[in-house]
Enzyme design. Structure first.
Site, PDB file in Angstrom:
ATOM      1  N   TYR A   1      21.521  95.752 -12.046  1.00 24.10           N
ATOM      2  CA  TYR A   1      21.538  95.951 -10.657  1.00 24.10           C
ATOM      3  C   TYR A   1      21.195  97.548 -10.373  1.00 24.10           C
ATOM      4  O   TYR A   1      21.935  97.866  -9.428  1.00 24.10           O
ATOM      5  CB  TYR A   1      23.288  96.025 -10.902  1.00 24.10           C
ATOM      6  CG  TYR A   1      23.493  94.515 -10.415  1.00 24.10           C
ATOM      7  CD1 TYR A   1      22.791  93.448 -10.736  1.00 24.10           C
ATOM      8  CD2 TYR A   1      24.729  94.331  -9.635  1.00 24.10           C
ATOM      9  CE1 TYR A   1      23.271  92.157 -10.391  1.00 24.10           C
ATOM     10  CE2 TYR A   1      25.106  92.906  -9.272  1.00 24.10           C
ATOM     11  CZ  TYR A   1      24.460  91.855  -9.874  1.00 24.10           C
ATOM     12  OH  TYR A   1      24.699  90.641  -9.540  1.00 24.10           O
ATOM     13  N   LYS A  61      25.500  89.609 -24.049  1.00 24.26           N
ATOM     14  CA  LYS A  61      24.542  88.707 -24.467  1.00 24.26           C
ATOM     15  C   LYS A  61      23.737  89.496 -25.528  1.00 24.26           C
ATOM     16  O   LYS A  61      22.564  89.242 -25.462  1.00 24.26           O
ATOM     17  CB  LYS A  61      23.730  88.379 -23.335  1.00 24.26           C
ATOM     18  CG  LYS A  61      24.016  87.140 -22.427  1.00 24.26           C
ATOM     19  CD  LYS A  61      24.494  86.023 -23.063  1.00 24.26           C
ATOM     20  CE  LYS A  61      23.120  85.249 -23.509  1.00 24.26           C
ATOM     21  NZ  LYS A  61      23.290  83.822 -23.856  1.00 24.26           N
ATOM     22  N   ASP A 107      28.023  83.476 -22.339  1.00 24.09           N
ATOM     23  CA  ASP A 107      27.950  82.013 -22.023  1.00 24.09           C
ATOM     24  C   ASP A 107      29.158  81.483 -22.610  1.00 24.09           C
ATOM     25  O   ASP A 107      29.721  80.738 -21.934  1.00 24.09           O
ATOM     26  CB  ASP A 107      26.636  81.425 -22.095  1.00 24.09           C
ATOM     27  CG  ASP A 107      26.129  81.640 -23.535  1.00 24.09           C
ATOM     28  OD1 ASP A 107      26.469  82.705 -24.224  1.00 24.09           O
ATOM     29  OD2 ASP A 107      25.131  80.971 -24.159  1.00 24.09           O
ATOM     30  N   ASP A 137      29.717  90.441 -12.717  1.00 22.87           N
ATOM     31  CA  ASP A 137      29.351  89.925 -11.403  1.00 22.87           C
ATOM     32  C   ASP A 137      29.692  88.355 -11.352  1.00 22.87           C
ATOM     33  O   ASP A 137      30.496  88.068 -10.800  1.00 22.87           O
ATOM     34  CB  ASP A 137      28.233  90.270 -10.882  1.00 22.87           C
ATOM     35  CG  ASP A 137      27.900  89.994  -9.557  1.00 22.87           C
ATOM     36  OD1 ASP A 137      29.173  89.893  -8.649  1.00 22.87           O
ATOM     37  OD2 ASP A 137      26.985  90.029  -8.836  1.00 22.87           O
TER      38      ASP A 137
END
Ligand code: NAD
Length: 381
Positions: A134, A201, A250, A274
């Protein structure tokens, strides 16, 4: 006592939710303190309203005022469609260095939830707000920047690169990770929370997401050693008050739905945060009840989590709850806890009376739908 709050109305449902929600905040302060305290509202222009009035979407005076302010509150801002415009929200976060986006997830009794034990949901998300994909370092293929980057990848990595659409960069810095995790840990200490979970991640993106995890553990071990222990230390009988753990993003979506009671404070990178804040908001009634704040070292800039909701703008259908609950966060932030408690009590009562806006009526069996303005009036009453 007076507190000045700079406010931006916002686009789309911004005018609807402000008209319904601001009187609720003033009523809560008046109920809690009589004439003894007051919020003084000073409007700043941004978005469509600014464009109409002064020909710019983000006037410099707005940025300059916010740069020296301590307390501000904005409605949602749409990103003007068409080339050349950056998101006003992202611009404000970067220009004002609003590095921590903080979003609590709190359950109100009576709302049907996709999780089995919504009464056990009590989470707060700390999302890094200035880095990651971002940061806005993204180039369309064919631009000189993209061609330079593609040439670099070909030369340095020997890679066969076919980046016909574009190329983006994911910057993650030690300082950016550490200050965000520090803020989450400070919150956990101050509010006696049982755990802080680093969501990342790092299994795939070792030097960015993996770095976030490593810096997170480092801050906990070096700056919060008296309060924090790892999951391994806890399993070995450790007795410190806060368990610091990490989960791959995840998996986090799964476990947060199946065992929300195991998660309290969540600290994560920008894109993960987000996604996860909208997903977790769905556990407790959705975006209409999801408040938030963006913080720099100086400024606390409150905002509802939702966007401009153009499909319902101006139709007296929006839920002002997210704005009102962001206001309760503001009142907590300035130490006006009694007024914040009034707001939570009003929300509890109005929801249990089953007179709510359409987004909530769909989730509360037997509820009557009222408009945005009427819902605000019920809350204020
Ligand atoms: P959105 O949040 O505006 O709407 C998503 C869905 O939720 C829609 O169906 C909408 O009707 C519903 N919804 C949202 N807020 C609601 C409320 N208070 N009460 C009842 N229902 C509500 O998201 P979007 O459609 O993806 O984005 C629309 C615009 O908003 C875009 O221009 C986007 O850039 C902008 N946006 C701004 C912010 C912000 O200012 N912080 C955040 C998200 C999106």
């Amino acid at each position: 006592m007076e507190k000045t709050v700079f406010w931006i109305e916002g686009d789309g449902i911004g005018p609807d939710v402000w008209a319904a929600g601001r009187p609720v905040l003033d009523a809560a302060v008046s109920k809690a303190y009589g004439d003894g305290r007051k919020l003084v509202w000073k409007e700043l222009l941004a978005g469509e309203k600014a464009f109409k009035e002064v020909g710019e979407y983000l006037p410099q005076i707005t940025v300059d005022t916010l740069a020296t302010a301590e307390l501000a509150f904005k409605g949602p801002l749409g990103t003007p469609v068409g080339g050349g415009f950056r998101s006003l929200n992202v611009t404000l976060r970067q220009v004002l260095d609003l590095y921590a986006c903080i979003r609590p997830i709190r359950y109100f009794k009576g709302i049907e939830s996709p999780v089995k034990r919504p009464d056990l949901v009590d989470m707060i998300i700390f999302r890094e707000n200035t880095e990651d994909v971002y940061a806005g370092i993204e180039y369309a293929s064919g631009t000189p920047e993209a061609e330079r980057l593609i040439a670099f990848l070909r030369d340095e990595l020997g890679a066969k690169v076919d980046l016909t659409a574009g190329i983006g960069i994911k910057p993650i810095t030690p300082a950016g990770c550490k200050r965000l995790v520090r803020k989450a840990l400070q919150h956990a200490v101050a509010h006696k929370k049982p755990s802080v979970t680093l969501v990342h991640k790092g299994n795939i993106m070792k030097y960015t997401e993996g770095a976030f995890r490593a810096f997170g553990y480092e801050v906990a071990a070096t700056e919060f050693a008296d309060a924090c222990m790892t999951e391994q230390e806890a399993a070995a009988g450790g007795t410190k008050s806060i368990v610091v753990k990490d989960r791959i993003a995840d998996n986090m979506f799964q476990v947060a739905l199946m065992r929300p009671q195991d998660y309290s404070v969540i600290a994560t990178t920008n894109l993960n945060g987000d996604y996860i804040s909208d997903a977790l908001a769905a556990q407790v009634g959705g975006l209409g009840l999801a408040p938030g704040v963006n913080m720099s070292e100086k400024l606390a800039f409150f905002e509802p989590t939702h966007g401009t909701a153009p499909n319902i703008a101006g139709k007296d259908m929006a839920n002002p709850g997210s704005l009102v609950l962001s206001g309760a966060m503001l009142l907590e932030h300035i130490g006006w806890h009694e007024a914040a408690a009034c707001i939570h009590a009003a929300m509890d009562k109005t929801i249990s009376d089953k007179k709510v806006t359409v987004d909530l009526a769909d989730q509360i069996p037997g509820a009557t739908t009222v408009g945005c303005a009427a819902f605000g009036e019920l809350l204020a009453k």
